[in-house]
Scaffold this active site. Structure first.
Site, short mmCIF file in Angstrom:
data_model
loop_
_atom_site.label_atom_id
_atom_site.label_comp_id
_atom_site.label_asym_id
_atom_site.label_seq_id
_atom_site.Cartn_x
_atom_site.Cartn_y
_atom_site.Cartn_z
N ASP A 90 -3.88 -4.85 -11.21
CA ASP A 90 -2.49 -5.71 -10.99
C ASP A 90 -2.66 -7.00 -10.24
O ASP A 90 -3.69 -7.22 -9.41
CB ASP A 90 -1.83 -4.79 -10.00
CG ASP A 90 -1.35 -3.46 -10.81
OD1 ASP A 90 -1.09 -3.46 -12.03
OD2 ASP A 90 -1.15 -2.32 -9.96
N ASP A 148 3.35 -3.73 -17.17
CA ASP A 148 4.26 -3.24 -16.43
C ASP A 148 5.50 -4.10 -16.56
O ASP A 148 6.44 -3.22 -16.77
CB ASP A 148 4.05 -3.23 -15.07
CG ASP A 148 2.69 -2.58 -14.33
OD1 ASP A 148 2.30 -1.37 -15.05
OD2 ASP A 148 2.12 -2.79 -13.15
#
Length: 169
Positions: free
Chosen positions: A123, A141
């Protein structure tokens, strides 16, 4: 648009999401040391390299259970089967549904790839205001959230189709 050309288009969208997601995660992991921040918009947005062993928004990240990664992979595979079936059955006239499902498919495949290969997901996008921040996330995401949003909009604002249109495929 025919069913086959629509399916090819939606698979292309999913493929592009997977490729862009993989590339951006690779660049973030390669160029940003783990847990370091690169401020892009002061007080609002930073690039931050983190690695998430949990689910979305680091859910289950603190769990040490040996089942965690396998369960997350199994859940991703099950979701991909459901999304694939829905995409296959989608009527070509339902473009927002097809695009939404293809974004979800691409995002799920992107995160699944990381989880299978590395056991964790990279991330790197961090949005915040003062001490309040959104959990760090990635392009996969984002694709999943945008895809889900398109599905919700399609459900909320779907106009009735003519009686001659078949709803089953």
């Amino acid at each position: 648009m025919t069913k086959n050309s629509a399916r090819a288009f939606y698979l292309l969208i999913a493929f592009v999401v997977v490729v862009l997601d993989h590339w951006t995660k690779h660049m973030a992991a390669r160029r940003i040391p783990l847990y370091r921040h690169i401020q892009i918009i002061p007080g609002f947005f930073s690039l931050t390299h983190t690695e998430n062993t949990g689910a979305a928004f680091s859910l289950f990240a603190d769990s040490t259970g040996p089942w965690k990664t396998g369960l997350l992979i199994a859940f991703s595979l099950a979701a991909l089967v459901v999304v694939s079936i829905l995409l296959w059955k989608n009527h070509p006239a339902h473009v927002a549904t097809g695009v939404g499902l293809s974004l979800i498919m691409g995002g799920a495949l992107g995160n699944l790839w990381d989880r299978v290969v590395r056991g964790r997901v990279v991330d790197f996008l961090l949005f915040y205001v003062k001490r309040y921040q959104w959990p760090v996330f990635n392009l996969a995401d984002s694709a999943i959230v945008v895809g889900a949003g398109l599905l919700v909009l399609e459900i909320l604002f779907h106009k009735s189709r003519g009686h001659g249109e078949s709803q089953t495929n």
